[in-house]
Design a protein around this motif. Structure first.
Motif, PDB file in Angstrom:
ATOM      1  N   SER A  49       0.822  -1.207   0.000  1.00  0.00           N
ATOM      2  CA  SER A  49       0.000   0.000   0.000  1.00  0.00           C
ATOM      3  C   SER A  49       0.861   1.264   0.000  1.00  0.00           C
ATOM      4  N   LYS A  50       1.983   1.195   0.683  1.00  0.00           N
ATOM      5  CA  LYS A  50       2.890   2.356   0.697  1.00  0.00           C
ATOM      6  C   LYS A  50       3.338   2.721  -0.714  1.00  0.00           C
ATOM      7  N   ARG A  51       3.491   1.698  -1.561  1.00  0.00           N
ATOM      8  CA  ARG A  51       3.926   1.957  -2.952  1.00  0.00           C
ATOM      9  C   ARG A  51       2.897   2.818  -3.701  1.00  0.00           C
ATOM     10  N   ILE A  52       1.629   2.669  -3.336  1.00  0.00           N
ATOM     11  CA  ILE A  52       0.588   3.484  -3.986  1.00  0.00           C
ATOM     12  C   ILE A  52       0.809   4.961  -3.661  1.00  0.00           C
ATOM     13  N   PHE A  53       1.014   5.241  -2.369  1.00  0.00           N
ATOM     14  CA  PHE A  53       1.222   6.635  -1.952  1.00  0.00           C
ATOM     15  C   PHE A  53       2.440   7.231  -2.655  1.00  0.00           C
ATOM     16  N   GLU A  54       3.506   6.415  -2.757  1.00  0.00           N
ATOM     17  CA  GLU A  54       4.733   6.902  -3.401  1.00  0.00           C
ATOM     18  C   GLU A  54       4.495   7.180  -4.878  1.00  0.00           C
ATOM     19  N   ALA A  55       3.851   6.236  -5.575  1.00  0.00           N
ATOM     20  CA  ALA A  55       3.662   6.391  -7.025  1.00  0.00           C
ATOM     21  C   ALA A  55       2.809   7.610  -7.343  1.00  0.00           C
ATOM     22  N   LYS A  56       1.818   7.884  -6.508  1.00  0.00           N
ATOM     23  CA  LYS A  56       0.902   9.004  -6.758  1.00  0.00           C
ATOM     24  C   LYS A  56       1.416  10.324  -6.211  1.00  0.00           C
ATOM     25  N   GLY A  57       2.377  10.257  -5.255  1.00  0.00           N
ATOM     26  CA  GLY A  57       2.764  11.456  -4.530  1.00  0.00           C
ATOM     27  C   GLY A  57       1.623  11.893  -3.617  1.00  0.00           C
ATOM     28  N   ARG A  58       0.909  10.900  -3.054  1.00  0.00           N
ATOM     29  CA  ARG A  58      -0.276  11.192  -2.238  1.00  0.00           C
ATOM     30  C   ARG A  58       0.120  11.385  -0.779  1.00  0.00           C
ATOM     31  N   PRO A  59      -0.438  12.416  -0.102  1.00  0.00           N
ATOM     32  CA  PRO A  59      -0.143  12.601   1.327  1.00  0.00           C
ATOM     33  C   PRO A  59      -0.581  11.368   2.111  1.00  0.00           C
ATOM     34  N   GLY A 136      -7.554 -12.750  -4.521  1.00  0.00           N
ATOM     35  CA  GLY A 136      -8.012 -13.364  -3.271  1.00  0.00           C
ATOM     36  C   GLY A 136      -7.904 -12.460  -2.057  1.00  0.00           C
ATOM     37  N   VAL A 137      -7.483 -11.215  -2.276  1.00  0.00           N
ATOM     38  CA  VAL A 137      -7.388 -10.257  -1.166  1.00  0.00           C
ATOM     39  C   VAL A 137      -8.063  -8.955  -1.598  1.00  0.00           C
ATOM     40  N   PRO A 138      -8.531  -8.159  -0.630  1.00  0.00           N
ATOM     41  CA  PRO A 138      -9.076  -6.849  -0.995  1.00  0.00           C
ATOM     42  C   PRO A 138      -7.972  -5.968  -1.590  1.00  0.00           C
ATOM     43  N   ILE A 139      -8.337  -5.115  -2.526  1.00  0.00           N
ATOM     44  CA  ILE A 139      -7.338  -4.265  -3.182  1.00  0.00           C
ATOM     45  C   ILE A 139      -7.578  -2.800  -2.814  1.00  0.00           C
ATOM     46  N   ALA A 140      -6.573  -2.207  -2.162  1.00  0.00           N
ATOM     47  CA  ALA A 140      -6.646  -0.774  -1.833  1.00  0.00           C
ATOM     48  C   ALA A 140      -6.306  -0.004  -3.096  1.00  0.00           C
ATOM     49  N   ALA A 141      -7.189   0.904  -3.497  1.00  0.00           N
ATOM     50  CA  ALA A 141      -6.929   1.605  -4.758  1.00  0.00           C
ATOM     51  C   ALA A 141      -7.569   2.984  -4.796  1.00  0.00           C
ATOM     52  N   PRO A 142      -6.752   4.026  -4.839  1.00  0.00           N
ATOM     53  CA  PRO A 142      -7.272   5.358  -5.135  1.00  0.00           C
ATOM     54  C   PRO A 142      -7.269   5.552  -6.655  1.00  0.00           C
ATOM     55  N   SER A 143      -7.706   6.711  -7.094  1.00  0.00           N
ATOM     56  CA  SER A 143      -7.717   6.992  -8.536  1.00  0.00           C
ATOM     57  C   SER A 143      -6.294   7.023  -9.086  1.00  0.00           C
ATOM     58  N   ALA A 144      -6.144   6.527 -10.328  1.00  0.00           N
ATOM     59  CA  ALA A 144      -4.814   6.396 -10.934  1.00  0.00           C
ATOM     60  C   ALA A 144      -4.388   7.701 -11.607  1.00  0.00           C
ATOM     61  N   ASN A 145      -4.077   8.686 -10.770  1.00  0.00           N
ATOM     62  CA  ASN A 145      -3.573   9.958 -11.283  1.00  0.00           C
ATOM     63  C   ASN A 145      -2.516  10.455 -10.310  1.00  0.00           C
ATOM     64  N   ILE A 146      -1.638  11.345 -10.786  1.00  0.00           N
ATOM     65  CA  ILE A 146      -0.700  11.977  -9.872  1.00  0.00           C
ATOM     66  C   ILE A 146      -1.540  12.838  -8.920  1.00  0.00           C
ATOM     67  N   SER A 147      -1.199  12.788  -7.625  1.00  0.00           N
ATOM     68  CA  SER A 147      -1.984  13.469  -6.601  1.00  0.00           C
ATOM     69  C   SER A 147      -2.250  14.932  -6.981  1.00  0.00           C
ATOM     70  N   GLY A 148      -3.517  15.341  -6.860  1.00  0.00           N
ATOM     71  CA  GLY A 148      -3.896  16.726  -7.152  1.00  0.00           C
ATOM     72  C   GLY A 148      -4.367  16.964  -8.575  1.00  0.00           C
ATOM     73  N   LYS A 149      -4.086  16.008  -9.462  1.00  0.00           N
ATOM     74  CA  LYS A 149      -4.444  16.166 -10.886  1.00  0.00           C
ATOM     75  C   LYS A 149      -5.786  15.480 -11.177  1.00  0.00           C
ATOM     76  N   PRO A 150      -6.378  15.756 -12.347  1.00  0.00           N
ATOM     77  CA  PRO A 150      -7.648  15.090 -12.671  1.00  0.00           C
ATOM     78  C   PRO A 150      -7.495  13.564 -12.691  1.00  0.00           C
ATOM     79  N   SER A 151      -8.532  12.868 -12.241  1.00  0.00           N
ATOM     80  CA  SER A 151      -8.518  11.401 -12.233  1.00  0.00           C
ATOM     81  C   SER A 151      -8.428  10.858 -13.658  1.00  0.00           C
ATOM     82  N   SER A 152      -7.893   9.637 -13.780  1.00  0.00           N
ATOM     83  CA  SER A 152      -7.745   9.016 -15.105  1.00  0.00           C
ATOM     84  C   SER A 152      -9.006   8.260 -15.482  1.00  0.00           C
ATOM     85  N   THR A 153      -9.597   8.612 -16.608  1.00  0.00           N
ATOM     86  CA  THR A 153     -10.805   7.932 -17.066  1.00  0.00           C
ATOM     87  C   THR A 153     -10.577   7.222 -18.398  1.00  0.00           C
ATOM     88  N   ARG A 154      -9.401   7.434 -18.985  1.00  0.00           N
ATOM     89  CA  ARG A 154      -9.075   6.801 -20.276  1.00  0.00           C
ATOM     90  C   ARG A 154      -7.685   6.204 -20.186  1.00  0.00           C
TER      91      ARG A 154
END
Ligand code: AMP
Ligand code: MG
Length: 341
Positions: A49-59, A136-154
């Motif tokens: 899960s920490k990798r998600i925060f790093e990849a997005k630059g999410r607080p 087989g496990v729950p997946i933690a997932a925020p929107s796939a965009n750099i933090s602060g930018k518009p969410s990815s829809t395409r």
């Protein structure tokens, strides 16, 4: 890191098994949902899960939504017995709506941004269901965009932001709704809307008559109360250039007053016809069907319709606050640098 990209048609059982195994072991995967693309990892694995925060630059205090493919899996993530909420949940899941509950000890605090509650969603998109099922496990997932930018829809947005920064990208074309899920907090005394989304307030009130809709949902006020949802305090959905939102009956005249060279006007089909022909303008769709506008809004905020021209400012029209319009206006108000009413 080299990202493996798969089209949904390439996902045979053995490929899904391999992706699922890799997710269990800590892989970072971008996958489609009916709302927006998500960037996900094993919700039980703190390091993944920490990798998600790093990849997005999410607080790190901005919690992630946990995606499940069954009520049993949701039940594992929450402290209470999910059956207590069966009446509500069975009518809204699977679908574009997230519920906040008190969390169980299985979900690490990294995922919930340090909170003792957890946001859980059972998406209806078939590819997302398969990915969760095979992992087989729950997946933690925020929107796939750099933090602060518009969410990815395409899929091209996802590739632009994350190629070779995640292990997998799974493509399923354009997202069906194009706006993030509705969020309802069921962890406190009164059910409370924290974020408007594709499931409208009107529809939810039919199922939850005592739903509270706080003023901050309209994003009209500078909210200064307690931070109920950490997402509230961060800048959101911002395009790379200035955005002026004109939420006024007199849109045409307001535009005439402020328009200058380098502006691009976002409007609906009707306004497009009424605006002067020499103004740079583009239609987000027919506003008789606000689902159309919802589907386009984030990709337009990325200016992906025209890569040639260098615009300096977006001027966007306001839409109705009813139905999915409330969610559209909530995102636009958060994204805007200036709001004219
Ligand atoms: P995203 O998936 O990027 O759209 O972000 C998830 C949103 O859900 C954020 O704005 C969070 O603040 C909100 N959220 C997730 N979990 C919780 C929670 N436990 N309590 C309140 N808000 C939450
Ligand atoms: Mg987001």
């Amino acid at each position: 890191m080299k990202t493996k990209i798969f089209e949904k048609d390439e996902l045979d059982e053995s490929t899904l098994d391999k992706i699922g195994e890799d997710i269990r072991n800590g892989a970072l995967v971008i996958f489609p949902t009916e709302t927006v693309y998500g960037i996900g990892a094993n919700a039980y694995d703190e390091n993944a899960s920490k990798r998600i925060f790093e990849a997005k630059g999410r607080p790190s205090d901005n919690p992630l939504i946990v995606h499940v493919d069954s009520l049993e899996m949701a039940d594992e993530c929450m402290e209470e017995d999910i059956r207590k909420y069966k009446n509500i949940i069975s009518r809204l899941w699977p679908g574009p709506i997230t519920f906040i509950f008190k969390k169980s000890s299985s979900v690490p605090l990294t995922v919930t941004g340090g909170k003792n509650t957890v946001g859980i969603r059972f998406p209806s998109n078939k590819i997302s269901q398969k990915i969760i099922k095979h992992s087989g496990v729950p997946i933690a997932a925020p929107s796939a965009n750099i933090s602060g930018k518009p969410s990815s829809t395409r899929i091209n947005h996802v590739i632009k932001d994350f190629l070779n920064r995640v292990d997998y990208i799974i493509s399923d074309g354009d997202c069906f709704f194009g706006l993030e899920s509705t969020i309802i907090d069921l962890s406190g005394d009164a059910p409370t809307l924290l974020r408007p989304g594709p499931i409208s307030v009107e529809d939810i009130e039919n199922i939850i008559p005592n739903l509270e809709v706080p003023d901050f949902v309209y994003a009209k006020i500078d909210y200064s109360g307690p931070v109920l949802s950490p997402g509230m305090k961060y800048k959101h959905y911002s395009p790379d250039i200035q955005l002026v939102l004109i939420d006024s009956e007199d849109f045409i005249n307001e535009v005439r007053n402020i328009y200058r060279e380098g502006d691009i006007i976002f409007c609906d089909d009707n306004m497009l016809r009424l605006l002067p022909e020499d103004f740079d303008r583009i239609s987000l769709g027919n506003s008789d069907n606000l689902y159309d506008i919802a589907k386009n809004i984030f990709s337009f905020l990325r200016l992906d319709f025209d890569t040639e021209k260098k615009y300096r400012r977006i001027i966007c029209q306001g839409f109705s606050n009813s139905g999915i319009g409330l969610a559209i206006m909530n995102r636009l108000r958060k994204a805007a640098d200036v709001i004219l009413e």
